[in-house]
Design a protein around this motif. Structure first.
Motif, PDB file in Angstrom:
ATOM      1  N   LYS A  66       0.808  -1.135   0.186  1.00  0.00           N
ATOM      2  CA  LYS A  66       0.094  -0.075  -0.247  1.00  0.00           C
ATOM      3  C   LYS A  66       0.734   1.345  -0.038  1.00  0.00           C
ATOM      4  N   PRO A  67       0.614   2.353  -1.074  1.00  0.00           N
ATOM      5  CA  PRO A  67       1.514   3.360  -1.204  1.00  0.00           C
ATOM      6  C   PRO A  67       1.332   4.304   0.130  1.00  0.00           C
ATOM      7  N   GLY A  68       2.240   4.994   0.640  1.00  0.00           N
ATOM      8  CA  GLY A  68       2.167   5.750   1.886  1.00  0.00           C
ATOM      9  C   GLY A  68       1.840   7.216   1.246  1.00  0.00           C
ATOM     10  N   PRO A  69       1.969   8.305   2.065  1.00  0.00           N
ATOM     11  CA  PRO A  69       1.470   9.538   1.683  1.00  0.00           C
ATOM     12  C   PRO A  69       2.415  10.221   0.693  1.00  0.00           C
ATOM     13  N   THR A  70       3.724   9.949   0.888  1.00  0.00           N
ATOM     14  CA  THR A  70       4.650  10.659   0.141  1.00  0.00           C
ATOM     15  C   THR A  70       4.707   9.729  -1.336  1.00  0.00           C
ATOM     16  N   LEU A  71       4.725   8.715  -1.316  1.00  0.00           N
ATOM     17  CA  LEU A  71       4.632   8.094  -2.728  1.00  0.00           C
ATOM     18  C   LEU A  71       3.187   8.589  -3.290  1.00  0.00           C
ATOM     19  N   ILE A  72       2.183   8.519  -2.430  1.00  0.00           N
ATOM     20  CA  ILE A  72       0.632   9.084  -3.124  1.00  0.00           C
ATOM     21  C   ILE A  72       1.135  10.480  -3.562  1.00  0.00           C
ATOM     22  N   LYS A  73       1.839  11.241  -2.941  1.00  0.00           N
ATOM     23  CA  LYS A  73       2.055  12.649  -3.439  1.00  0.00           C
ATOM     24  C   LYS A  73       3.040  12.629  -4.910  1.00  0.00           C
ATOM     25  N   ILE A  74       3.857  11.681  -4.818  1.00  0.00           N
ATOM     26  CA  ILE A  74       4.504  11.703  -6.201  1.00  0.00           C
ATOM     27  C   ILE A  74       3.661  11.137  -7.322  1.00  0.00           C
ATOM     28  N   LEU A  75       2.647  10.300  -6.954  1.00  0.00           N
ATOM     29  CA  LEU A  75       1.873   9.884  -8.027  1.00  0.00           C
ATOM     30  C   LEU A  75       0.767  10.965  -8.581  1.00  0.00           C
ATOM     31  N   ASP A  77       1.605  14.466  -8.125  1.00  0.00           N
ATOM     32  CA  ASP A  77       2.328  15.392  -9.092  1.00  0.00           C
ATOM     33  C   ASP A  77       2.882  14.745 -10.395  1.00  0.00           C
ATOM     34  N   SER A  78       2.660  13.300 -10.736  1.00  0.00           N
ATOM     35  CA  SER A  78       2.863  12.835 -11.824  1.00  0.00           C
ATOM     36  C   SER A  78       1.932  12.927 -12.755  1.00  0.00           C
ATOM     37  N   GLY A  79       0.508  13.268 -12.264  1.00  0.00           N
ATOM     38  CA  GLY A  79      -0.623  13.530 -13.344  1.00  0.00           C
ATOM     39  C   GLY A  79      -1.697  12.457 -12.847  1.00  0.00           C
ATOM     40  N   LEU A  80      -1.540  11.655 -11.787  1.00  0.00           N
ATOM     41  CA  LEU A  80      -2.440  10.475 -11.532  1.00  0.00           C
ATOM     42  C   LEU A  80      -3.479  11.098 -10.613  1.00  0.00           C
ATOM     43  N   ASN A  81      -4.290  11.717 -11.353  1.00  0.00           N
ATOM     44  CA  ASN A  81      -5.401  12.458 -10.541  1.00  0.00           C
ATOM     45  C   ASN A  81      -6.692  11.513 -10.691  1.00  0.00           C
ATOM     46  N   ALA A  82      -7.766  12.008 -10.440  1.00  0.00           N
ATOM     47  CA  ALA A  82      -9.031  11.346 -10.518  1.00  0.00           C
ATOM     48  C   ALA A  82      -9.464  10.826 -12.078  1.00  0.00           C
ATOM     49  N   ARG A  97       0.794   2.456 -17.779  1.00  0.00           N
ATOM     50  CA  ARG A  97       0.564   3.934 -17.909  1.00  0.00           C
ATOM     51  C   ARG A  97       1.084   4.718 -16.651  1.00  0.00           C
ATOM     52  N   ILE A  98       0.756   4.127 -15.426  1.00  0.00           N
ATOM     53  CA  ILE A  98       1.259   4.534 -14.274  1.00  0.00           C
ATOM     54  C   ILE A  98       2.780   4.778 -14.270  1.00  0.00           C
ATOM     55  N   ARG A  99       3.585   3.776 -14.686  1.00  0.00           N
ATOM     56  CA  ARG A  99       4.989   3.811 -14.820  1.00  0.00           C
ATOM     57  C   ARG A  99       5.631   4.958 -15.691  1.00  0.00           C
ATOM     58  N   THR A 100       4.953   5.068 -16.819  1.00  0.00           N
ATOM     59  CA  THR A 100       5.085   6.046 -17.927  1.00  0.00           C
ATOM     60  C   THR A 100       5.093   7.577 -17.256  1.00  0.00           C
ATOM     61  N   LEU A 101       3.686   7.817 -16.593  1.00  0.00           N
ATOM     62  CA  LEU A 101       3.557   8.943 -15.842  1.00  0.00           C
ATOM     63  C   LEU A 101       4.817   9.350 -14.917  1.00  0.00           C
TER      64      LEU A 101
END
Length: 212
Positions: A66-75, A77-82, A97-101
């Protein structure tokens, strides 16, 4: 050997060839430019390794932990919004696609500074990566030497390695080769630490209870 490490080693080999070429080429007006090119190339490989390594292990990590807050923030910032998440949800390979972002985002940041490297890998649970890697190499001053080498790269890239009089600064061939060796030792130590810390955990099956 992981692809990021293999790519780094290949880049380092190219840098070493430039250092060797410096000893045989005498027709250049500034032969030490081959050493400067080796410095820029090897530090670029150093930077690329950490970007590629993080991207390489991200998907396996997300699939098992499970990703923590810091990794979620990176995701985020990478454009992984709703909106992006909804688009990805119906894709055949959503994790690609997540990796590419993430790779595009991380590549835009510099991972030549130890603080930036440590912060990036802390998001996937690897604490004090650079300090632990230095300890693993057995060389107490290797991080400070690498930092100085990276700063030298900046002077070359942004100031053409010129002094205040506009003349190329002196550069030592053997010292350059030793610093490239330091880069390699440090990256190999980091790779081993990252692999151990992010290795998929095996599930432990509990023995079945015998029926009464």
């Amino acid at each position: 050997m992981s692809k990021p490490l293999a790519n780094f080693k290949s880049t380092i080999a190219r840098a070493r060839q430039l250092c060797e070429l410096r000893e045989t080429v005498a027709t250049l007006s500034e032969p030490d430019d081959l050493l400067r090119s080796a410095i820029v190339l090897s530090v670029a490989g150093f930077d690329a390794y950490f970007t590629d390594k993080f991207s390489d292990i991200l998907v396996p990590y997300l699939k098992t932990r499970k990703p923590g807050p810091t990794l979620i923030k990176i995701l985020e910032d990478s454009g992984l919004n709703a909106e992006t998440a909804l688009e990805i949800a119906v894709m055949h390979r959503p994790f690609r696609r997540i990796r590419t972002l993430v790779q595009a985002h991380v590549s835009s940041r510099t991972t030549q500074r130890f603080q930036a490297i440590d912060e990036l890998f802390l998001s996937i649970g690897v604490k004090d990566l650079c300090t632990n890697a230095q300890r693993k190499t057995g060389y107490a001053a290797i991080n400070s030497r690498v930092e100085a080498f990276v700063l030298k790269r900046h002077v070359i890239a942004h100031r053409a390695d010129l002094d205040t009089r506009g003349k190329p600064q002196k550069i030592d061939a053997m010292k350059t080769i030793r610093r490239i060796d330091d880069l390699e030792k440090l990256v190999i130590a980091c790779d081993e630490i990252i692999n151990a810390a992010t290795r998929a955990k095996k599930s432990v099956r509990k023995p079945r209870k015998k029926a009464d």
